[in-house]
Scaffold this motif. Structure first.
Motif, PDB file in Angstrom:
ATOM      1  N   ILE A   1       6.421  -1.566  47.177  1.00 49.11           N
ATOM      2  CA  ILE A   1       6.191  -1.898  48.589  1.00 49.11           C
ATOM      3  C   ILE A   1       4.815  -2.562  48.708  1.00 49.11           C
ATOM      4  N   PHE A   2       4.800  -3.773  49.280  1.00 49.87           N
ATOM      5  CA  PHE A   2       3.577  -4.559  49.313  1.00 49.87           C
ATOM      6  C   PHE A   2       3.271  -5.060  50.720  1.00 49.87           C
ATOM      7  N   LYS A   3       1.990  -5.302  50.964  1.00 53.50           N
ATOM      8  CA  LYS A   3       1.563  -6.008  52.154  1.00 53.50           C
ATOM      9  C   LYS A   3       1.374  -7.468  51.785  1.00 53.50           C
ATOM     10  N   LEU A   4       1.932  -8.337  52.616  1.00 56.06           N
ATOM     11  CA  LEU A   4       1.877  -9.760  52.322  1.00 56.06           C
ATOM     12  C   LEU A   4       0.549 -10.373  52.764  1.00 56.06           C
ATOM     13  N   TRP A   5      -0.006 -11.191  51.896  1.00 55.04           N
ATOM     14  CA  TRP A   5      -1.069 -12.112  52.276  1.00 55.04           C
ATOM     15  C   TRP A   5      -0.474 -13.505  52.123  1.00 55.04           C
ATOM     16  N   ARG A   6      -0.259 -14.156  53.227  1.00 59.27           N
ATOM     17  CA  ARG A   6       0.440 -15.437  53.236  1.00 59.27           C
ATOM     18  C   ARG A   6      -0.542 -16.572  52.994  1.00 59.27           C
ATOM     19  N   VAL A   7      -0.244 -17.415  52.038  1.00 58.00           N
ATOM     20  CA  VAL A   7      -1.035 -18.621  51.785  1.00 58.00           C
ATOM     21  C   VAL A   7      -0.373 -19.819  52.460  1.00 58.00           C
ATOM     22  N   SER A   8       0.927 -19.909  52.319  1.00 57.93           N
ATOM     23  CA  SER A   8       1.726 -20.910  53.024  1.00 57.93           C
ATOM     24  C   SER A   8       3.107 -20.311  53.231  1.00 57.93           C
ATOM     25  N   ASP A   9       4.055 -21.114  53.705  1.00 54.65           N
ATOM     26  CA  ASP A   9       5.374 -20.562  54.004  1.00 54.65           C
ATOM     27  C   ASP A   9       6.140 -20.134  52.765  1.00 54.65           C
ATOM     28  N   SER A  10       5.687 -20.538  51.566  1.00 58.70           N
ATOM     29  CA  SER A  10       6.381 -20.125  50.341  1.00 58.70           C
ATOM     30  C   SER A  10       5.426 -19.589  49.271  1.00 58.70           C
TER      31      SER A  10
ATOM     32  N   ASN B   1       9.583 -19.205  57.762  1.00 58.67           N
ATOM     33  CA  ASN B   1       9.545 -17.858  57.193  1.00 58.67           C
ATOM     34  C   ASN B   1       8.694 -16.926  58.070  1.00 58.67           C
ATOM     35  N   GLY B   2       8.965 -16.980  59.364  1.00 54.66           N
ATOM     36  CA  GLY B   2       8.148 -16.262  60.330  1.00 54.66           C
ATOM     37  C   GLY B   2       8.237 -14.754  60.235  1.00 54.66           C
ATOM     38  N   ASP B   3       9.213 -14.245  59.491  1.00 53.23           N
ATOM     39  CA  ASP B   3       9.272 -12.794  59.278  1.00 53.23           C
ATOM     40  C   ASP B   3       8.412 -12.373  58.096  1.00 53.23           C
ATOM     41  N   MET B   4       7.792 -13.352  57.419  1.00 54.06           N
ATOM     42  CA  MET B   4       6.951 -13.045  56.261  1.00 54.06           C
ATOM     43  C   MET B   4       5.524 -13.508  56.554  1.00 54.06           C
ATOM     44  N   LEU B   5       4.892 -12.816  57.516  1.00 57.17           N
ATOM     45  CA  LEU B   5       3.533 -13.145  57.899  1.00 57.17           C
ATOM     46  C   LEU B   5       2.566 -12.143  57.296  1.00 57.17           C
ATOM     47  N   ASN B   6       1.287 -12.454  57.362  1.00 52.03           N
ATOM     48  CA  ASN B   6       0.280 -11.546  56.852  1.00 52.03           C
ATOM     49  C   ASN B   6       0.435 -10.166  57.459  1.00 52.03           C
ATOM     50  N   GLY B   7       0.376  -9.154  56.600  1.00 47.59           N
ATOM     51  CA  GLY B   7       0.437  -7.785  57.075  1.00 47.59           C
ATOM     52  C   GLY B   7       1.826  -7.212  57.088  1.00 47.59           C
TER      53      GLY B   7
END
Length: 516
Positions: free
Chosen positions: A83-92, A60-66
Motif C-alpha cells: 500500500i503506497f501513497k502516490l507522488w505524481r510527477v505526470s499523468d503516467s 488519471n484524475g483518480d491517481m493524484l498526490n496523496g
C-alpha cells in the motif's frame, strides 16, 4: 435623602443587569453585536468535495498526490508493504511512498525494488501503464518492466513487453483513497492549465453578489480561508498557483461596501498541520510541527497578511492556523507558535482580534485558556460538527438536538465564564448523519444550533457559503428554508432595533424607579 440614594442604587443595578443581558459586544462590529459569519470555503483554498468539477479534466484524475494505491503481487488482500501513497510527477509517471515514509527505489535493469530512499529522485521514479480493468505495468525510465519473482521479490528484469493476461509483470491496482486540494489540482493539471482553471474559479465562485446576499440576511462577517503561499503570490512555490491575493483584496473591498467584516483564516500551512486536503497536504503526512523552517514560513505569512490588512477598515481578525491536529501537533510546539503569531499581529494592530484554533481530535479547548497566549482581543475557535465521529452515526434527530444542548451548550457556558479569550464557533453546519431528515427536522436542528452558538461570546461562522452538498451550502439552506435565521436576533437591521429598545427600556426603568 437615604430613600433617594437607595432608589439611585436600585436604578443603577437594574441598568447593569439589563446591559449585561444584551451580551458581549465585539469591537469593530456595529451596535451591540457578536460575529454572525459565513465561511468562504473552497474558494482560495481548494477542497474537492466542495466543488468536484474542478478536478474533472485531470488525466488519471483518480491517481493524484496523496491517493492511496494497492499494488498486489499474488494475494487477494494487500499487505502493508503493498500500500503506497502516490507522488505524481505526470499523468503516467509516479513515485511510491510507503506508510513509513520511504520511497520505492530501483537502481536499474536487473536490480530489485526496495523501500529505502528517504527522498525521491530518478531511481525512485516509475512509469505506469494502465488498462481499463485497473491492471498496471510498472517500468523504469529505460523501459525495463518490473516483475514479481516466485518468492515475492520485485525485480526490473521482465523480458520484453508484458501483455494484460496473468503474468508476473501485470499487477492489480486499487485506488483506496484520494486527496483533492490545491497541491493535487496544480500538480494534476500542470502549471498553465491549473492557472487557467483557478483563475476562472476565483473570479466566479465568490462575487460581489454573494456579499449582497449575506448583507441582506444579516451576516456581519466572513471567515476567509487562505493558504500560506499567498505571501509570495506573484511567484508562489511550486506547484501552487498565484492569484489568490487579488481575490482576497476584492473580498475586502466588497465587504467594506456592505459593512461586513473579514476574518483571515490561515487554513493551509507548509508541510500541513493536519494531513488533510484543505491544508494543501501533498500526501496526507503532517510535517509542519517537526520543521522549524515550515513554522518560520507560516509566521512570515502571518506577518505578510497582518502588514497588508491591519489598517483596512474591513479587517476584524486573523486566525493564525486552522485545525492543527492533536495527534500530530504537540502543545509545546503550538503554543509558542501562537505566542509568536500574536506578537506579529500586535506589531501592526492593537485592535485586530487574534484567533487561536482548538486542536482537532482528542484535545480540550481549555488547554488554550491555560496557555496565557495573549492578553488583548484574543479568541479561541471551536469547530462543532455532529459528524466525523462514530458516536453520531446512529443518533436520531432528537438525540442530535439533545447533544447540542447537553454537551455543546455546557462547554460554551464554561468557556464563556473562563478568564481568557472570547469563544468563537468558527465552523458548524446544519447537517448530520440522520437519514431521510424532513424539512422540519433540519429546521429544528438549525434552530437549536443557532440558539446555542449565539451564546458564544465572540460569535459563530457557518461552514460554508457554497457547496455541492446542499445542506453544507448556506445560501441553499437559507433560500430553501432549511436554515431559519431568527428575526431580531440574527438579522442585522432587527438587531439594531432590539438594541434601541433595550436602551429605551433602560431609561424608562431608571425614571420609573426614581419617581416611585
Amino acid at each position: 435623602m437615604e430613600l433617594l440614594f437607595s432608589k439611585w442604587v436600585s436604578a443603577f443595578l437594574l441598568c447593569c443587569w439589563l446591559s449585561s443581558s444584551v451580551g458581549h459586544s465585539v469591537e469593530g462590529l456595529h451596535g451591540n453585536a457578536r460575529v454572525r459569519a459565513v465561511n468562504l470555503g473552497g474558494w482560495l483554498v481548494i477542497e474537492g468535495w466542495i466543488k468536484p468539477s474542478l478536478f474533472d479534466n485531470i488525466p488519471n484524475g483518480d491517481m493524484l498526490n496523496g491517493g492511496g494505491l494497492n499494488v498486489t503481487v499474488d494475494r487477494d488482500n494487500p499487505l502493508e508493504w503493498e500500500i503506497f501513497k502516490l507522488w505524481r510527477v505526470s499523468d503516467s509517471v509516479f513515485q511510491f511512498r510507503t506508510s513509513e515514509g520511504q520511497f520505492l527505489t530501483c537502481s536499474g535493469d536487473g536490480s530489485i525494488v526496495t523501500a529505502t530512499a528517504e527522498s525521491p529522485s530518478d531511481s525512485e521514479t516509475f512509469y505506469l501503464e494502465r488498462n481499463f480493468n485497473n491492471r498496471v505495468h510498472i517500468k523504469l525510465k529505460g523501459g525495463t518492466y518490473i516483475q514479481a519473482s516466485s518468492d515475492n521479490i520485485l525485480r526490473a528484469d521482465f523480458p520484453g513487453t508484458p501483455g494484460w493476461d496473468d503474468n508476473a509483470a501485470t499487477f492489480e491496482m486499487t485506488i483506496v483513497g484520494k486527496m483533492q486540494g490545491d497541491f493535487q489540482l496544480a500538480n494534476g493539471y500542470g502549471h498553465d492549465k491549473a492557472k487557467e482553471v483557478l483563475k476562472k474559479h476565483r473570479n466566479s465562485f465568490i462575487t460581489v453578489d454573494d456579499f449582497d446576499f449575506l448583507y441582506r440576511h444579516g451576516i456581519d462577517t466572513v471567515r476567509i480561508p487562505v493558504g500560506w503561499w499567498i505571501a509570495s503570490d506573484s511567484i508562489p512555490p511550486a506547484p501552487f498557483i498565484g492569484g489568490s491575493l487579488e481575490a482576497l483584496d476584492n473580498a475586502f473591498s466588497w465587504a467594506q461596501s456592505y459593512n461586513i467584516k473579514c476574518i483571515i483564516d490561515l487554513h493551509a500551512a507548509p508541510g500541513s498541520q493536519n494531513g488533510m486536503e484543505h491544508s494543501a497536504s501533498r500526501d496526507g503526512t503532517v510535517n509542519w510541527p517537526t520543521s522549524p523552517e515550515y513554522i518560520s514560513q507560516t509566521l512570515d505569512a502571518i506577518d505578510f497578511l497582518a502588514s497588508r490588512y491591519a489598517v483596512h477598515p474591513a479587517l476584524l481578525g486573523i486566525e493564525l492556523l486552522n485545525e492543527p491536529s492533536a495527534a500530530d501537533v504537540p502543545l509545546d510546539v503550538l503554543v509558542p507558535f501562537y505566542k509568536q503569531g500574536y506578537k506579529i499581529v500586535r506589531k501592526y494592530s492593537t485592535t485586530a482580534y487574534v484567533i487561536f484554533c482548538q486542536r482537532i481530535g482528542n484535545a480540550d479547548p481549555f488547554e488554550l485558556y491555560q496557555a496565557n497566549i495573549g492578553s488583548l482581543n484574543t479568541v479561541v475557535d471551536l469547530h462543532y460538527y455532529n459528524l466525523f465521529d462514530r458516536y453520531f452515526d446512529k443518533l436520531t434527530s432528537l438525540e442530535n438536538i439533545q447533544f447540542i444542548y447537553k454537551s455543546r451548550q455546557s462547554q460554551i457556558q464554561a468557556l464563556n465564564s473562563a478568564n481568557g479569550p472570547l469563544v468563537f464557533v468558527g465552523e458548524w453546519v446544519n447537517e448530520w448523519n440522520v437519514t431521510n431528515g424532513s424539512l422540519a427536522d433540519y429546521q429544528d436542528f438549525g434552530r437549536v444550533q443557532l440558539d446555542v452558538y449565539n451564546a458564544a461570546s465572540f460569535g459563530w461562522s457557518y461552514w460554508t457559503l457554497k457547496c455541492e452538498k446542499k445542506h453544507w451550502d448556506f445560501e441553499w439552506s437559507v433560500r430553501n428554508n432549511y436554515l431559519q435565521l431568527q428575526p431580531g436576533v440574527y438579522v442585522g437591521k432587527s438587531r439594531g432595533k432590539m438594541i434601541s429598545r433595550v436602551i429605551l427600556l433602560l431609561g424608562v426603568a431608571c425614571i420609573w424607579i426614581f419617581l416611585h
